[in-house]
Design a protein around this motif. Structure first.
Motif, PDB file in Angstrom:
ATOM      1  N   GLN A  89      -8.291   2.278  -3.643  1.00 14.07           N
ATOM      2  CA  GLN A  89      -8.801   2.468  -2.281  1.00 14.07           C
ATOM      3  C   GLN A  89      -9.680   3.708  -2.269  1.00 14.07           C
ATOM      4  O   GLN A  89      -9.315   4.731  -2.837  1.00 14.07           O
ATOM      5  CB  GLN A  89      -7.611   2.631  -1.334  1.00 14.07           C
ATOM      6  CG  GLN A  89      -8.011   2.928   0.111  1.00 14.07           C
ATOM      7  CD  GLN A  89      -6.789   2.958   1.035  1.00 14.07           C
ATOM      8  OE1 GLN A  89      -5.935   2.062   0.999  1.00 14.07           O
ATOM      9  NE2 GLN A  89      -6.690   3.980   1.862  1.00 14.07           N
TER      10      GLN A  89
ATOM     11  N   ARG B 179     -12.055   0.844   9.650  1.00 14.35           N
ATOM     12  CA  ARG B 179     -10.834   1.606   9.957  1.00 14.35           C
ATOM     13  C   ARG B 179     -11.013   2.506  11.183  1.00 14.35           C
ATOM     14  O   ARG B 179     -10.276   3.461  11.380  1.00 14.35           O
ATOM     15  CB  ARG B 179     -10.360   2.403   8.736  1.00 14.35           C
ATOM     16  CG  ARG B 179     -11.405   3.184   8.035  1.00 14.35           C
ATOM     17  CD  ARG B 179     -11.782   4.481   8.687  1.00 14.35           C
ATOM     18  NE  ARG B 179     -10.727   5.477   8.578  1.00 14.35           N
ATOM     19  CZ  ARG B 179     -10.543   6.447   9.465  1.00 14.35           C
ATOM     20  NH1 ARG B 179     -11.358   6.590  10.503  1.00 14.35           N
ATOM     21  NH2 ARG B 179      -9.565   7.314   9.299  1.00 14.35           N
TER      22      ARG B 179
ATOM     23  N   GLU C 130      -4.936   4.970  -2.995  1.00 12.17           N
ATOM     24  CA  GLU C 130      -6.212   5.698  -2.898  1.00 12.17           C
ATOM     25  C   GLU C 130      -6.481   6.577  -4.116  1.00 12.17           C
ATOM     26  O   GLU C 130      -5.580   7.203  -4.662  1.00 12.17           O
ATOM     27  CB  GLU C 130      -6.206   6.574  -1.628  1.00 12.17           C
ATOM     28  CG  GLU C 130      -7.456   7.446  -1.521  1.00 12.17           C
ATOM     29  CD  GLU C 130      -7.749   7.966  -0.119  1.00 12.17           C
ATOM     30  OE1 GLU C 130      -7.046   7.603   0.841  1.00 12.17           O
ATOM     31  OE2 GLU C 130      -8.709   8.763   0.002  1.00 12.17           O
TER      32      GLU C 130
ATOM     33  N   GLU D  14      -0.020   0.105   8.248  1.00 13.66           N
ATOM     34  CA  GLU D  14       1.004   1.074   7.846  1.00 13.66           C
ATOM     35  C   GLU D  14       2.372   0.695   8.415  1.00 13.66           C
ATOM     36  O   GLU D  14       2.522   0.481   9.633  1.00 13.66           O
ATOM     37  CB  GLU D  14       0.589   2.490   8.266  1.00 13.66           C
ATOM     38  CG  GLU D  14      -0.551   2.980   7.382  1.00 13.66           C
ATOM     39  CD  GLU D  14      -0.954   4.429   7.561  1.00 13.66           C
ATOM     40  OE1 GLU D  14      -1.619   4.960   6.649  1.00 13.66           O
ATOM     41  OE2 GLU D  14      -0.640   5.029   8.616  1.00 13.66           O
TER      42      GLU D  14
ATOM     43  N   GLY E 165     -11.141   6.230   0.436  1.00  7.94           N
ATOM     44  CA  GLY E 165     -10.861   6.576   1.827  1.00  7.94           C
ATOM     45  C   GLY E 165     -12.111   6.899   2.610  1.00  7.94           C
ATOM     46  O   GLY E 165     -13.204   7.088   2.047  1.00  7.94           O
ATOM     47  N   THR E 166     -11.920   6.977   3.911  1.00 12.49           N
ATOM     48  CA  THR E 166     -13.032   7.201   4.832  1.00 12.49           C
ATOM     49  C   THR E 166     -13.829   8.454   4.476  1.00 12.49           C
ATOM     50  O   THR E 166     -15.042   8.488   4.569  1.00 12.49           O
ATOM     51  CB  THR E 166     -12.486   7.278   6.280  1.00 12.49           C
ATOM     52  OG1 THR E 166     -13.564   7.235   7.182  1.00 12.49           O
ATOM     53  CG2 THR E 166     -11.655   8.526   6.563  1.00 12.49           C
TER      54      THR E 166
ATOM     55  N   ARG F 142       0.844  -1.191   0.000  1.00 17.79           N
ATOM     56  CA  ARG F 142       0.000   0.000   0.000  1.00 17.79           C
ATOM     57  C   ARG F 142       0.880   1.242   0.000  1.00 17.79           C
ATOM     58  O   ARG F 142       2.046   1.189   0.408  1.00 17.79           O
ATOM     59  CB  ARG F 142      -0.942   0.038   1.199  1.00 17.79           C
ATOM     60  CG  ARG F 142      -0.274   0.126   2.555  1.00 17.79           C
ATOM     61  CD  ARG F 142      -1.097   0.932   3.567  1.00 17.79           C
ATOM     62  NE  ARG F 142      -1.075   2.351   3.268  1.00 17.79           N
ATOM     63  CZ  ARG F 142      -2.054   3.191   3.543  1.00 17.79           C
ATOM     64  NH1 ARG F 142      -3.142   2.769   4.135  1.00 17.79           N
ATOM     65  NH2 ARG F 142      -1.946   4.480   3.236  1.00 17.79           N
TER      66      ARG F 142
ATOM     67  N   PRO G   4      -5.618  12.412   1.300  1.00 20.26           N
ATOM     68  CA  PRO G   4      -6.694  13.248   1.842  1.00 20.26           C
ATOM     69  C   PRO G   4      -6.271  13.777   3.208  1.00 20.26           C
ATOM     70  O   PRO G   4      -6.367  13.075   4.208  1.00 20.26           O
ATOM     71  CB  PRO G   4      -7.846  12.248   1.988  1.00 20.26           C
ATOM     72  CG  PRO G   4      -7.161  10.923   2.230  1.00 20.26           C
ATOM     73  CD  PRO G   4      -5.806  10.987   1.610  1.00 20.26           C
TER      74      PRO G   4
END
Ligand code: PEP
Ligand code: MN
Length: 340
Positions: A185, A240, A167, A301, A187-188, A129, A135
């Motif tokens: 991906q 997450r 992402e 991560e 993201g949130t 990743r 963001p």
């Protein structure tokens, strides 16, 4: 509405039903990869059309017609009773093996991403990743390297053979990011960006959809449904952490989401312990808990030099810590009948 075909229904019988669904003006979706065919009938159902649909009972090969009560259809277990397993560049996600996706929050340079990629690969990570479009809460924080970051990530993927996850934040960048990534991906912050979801759905690329910080589990499934309704069945859901009153960690890990999502959907579920906790000290415990609770994978991560990371250093594992964690996870996986 679903049309459940008999186990012994022939491909011709399935096709006849599908063609007739289209004739009436609905969109038919047939569950992939399962023996017993279920046809989801999508479209707005007015009374006249609903009455028309009853005639499917008389079609050869049809076992029953179900009007379903919940909002998600293609993501539901009625449509696809068994767990979905996706093959991404030869790696299975959603099956017996736990998939580990590891790498830095952001791609910072070619040398950095290659170094991290080699280290996580050596410890058994199956995907790399790294964010190229970041963001960030502040517009003054590092925003990512953009296309250069994608190039470095692709290089690291080539060097190590690891498929890459990155992402995409903006509909305008979907094509560009999809041309480099094996897995996109979302993201949130973009979980409910419906134009982005639709556009990503149209690429047909596997997607990791992260749960919105303030979103319910059912909203996460509805966002997956947006992509699936565009014809993309390869959606991986990611817990997450969510925002709660608790402020001792960056977010609150909702471990409940794993069994609930397993109950409500057939899609693979992964957990991101790094953003869920925001602190490298808690990453291992929460990772072990996620595997024990039935997660199909982890998004972790890892940074070669967390102190100097341009983003999320405090929650990043050093490669040696990642190595320890992989050993622990191998034992937990075994204990719950999975492999790592
Ligand atoms: C990330 O994975 O680096 C990230 C920004 O995640 P989230 O969207 O969950 O905050
Ligand atoms: Mn991050």
């Amino acid at each position: 509405m679903f049309i459940v075909m008999q186990r012994q229904a022939t491909p011709e019988q399935v096709k006849t039903v599908r063609d007739d669904i289209q004739r009436i003006g609905f969109r038919p979706f047939i569950n992939p990869g399962v023996e017993r065919k279920v046809i989801a009938v999508l479209g707005e159902l007015d009374a006249k059309k609903a009455a028309l649909l009853e005639h499917f009972y008389s079609f050869p090969g049809v076992e029953r017609v179900d009007l379903i009560s919940h909002l998600w259809k293609l993501a539901s277990r009625e449509y696809h009773p068994s767990d979905s397993v996706f093959d991404i560049a030869g790696i299975k996600i959603g099956g017996e093996a736990i998939a580990v996706i590891a790498g830095p929050c952001s791609v910072e340079s070619e040398a950095q991403i290659i170094e991290v990629a080699e280290k996580v690969k050596a410890e058994g990570a199956q995907f790399l990743r790294g964010g190229a479009f970041k963001p960030r809460t502040s517009p003054y924080a590092f925003q990512g390297l953009g296309e250069d970051g994608l190039k470095f990530l692709a290089k690291a993927g080539e060097v190590t053979g690891l498929p890459i996850v990155t992402e995409v934040m903006d509909t305008a960048d979907v094509e560009l990011v999809a041309s480099y990534a094996n897995v996109l991906q979302i993201g949130t912050r973009n979980m409910q960006n419906y134009s982005l979801l639709k556009r990503v759905g149209q690429t047909g690329k596997p997607v990791i959809l992260k749960r919105g910080q303030g979103c319910k589990i059912r909203d996460l499934i509805m966002s997956a449904e947006y992509m699936m309704a565009e014809g993309n069945e390869k959606v991986i859901l990611c817990e997450r952490g969510i925002t709660t009153f608790e402020d001792s960690t960056r977010n609150t890990t909702d471990i409940n989401a794993i069994p609930v999502l397993k109950h409500w959907t057939h899609l693979p579920i992964i957990l991101d312990p790094s953003h869920a906790t925001g602190d490298w000290r808690y990453v291992a415990s929460v990772s072990r808990a996620a595997v024990a609770a039935g997660a199909d994978g982890l998004l972790i991560e890892v940074h070669n030099n967390p102190k100097h990371a341009l983003c999320d250093g405090a929650q990043s594992l050093r490669p040696e810590q990642f190595k320890d964690l992989m050993e622990q996870l191998s034992r937990v996986s075994q204990a719950v009948g999975r492999t790592l």
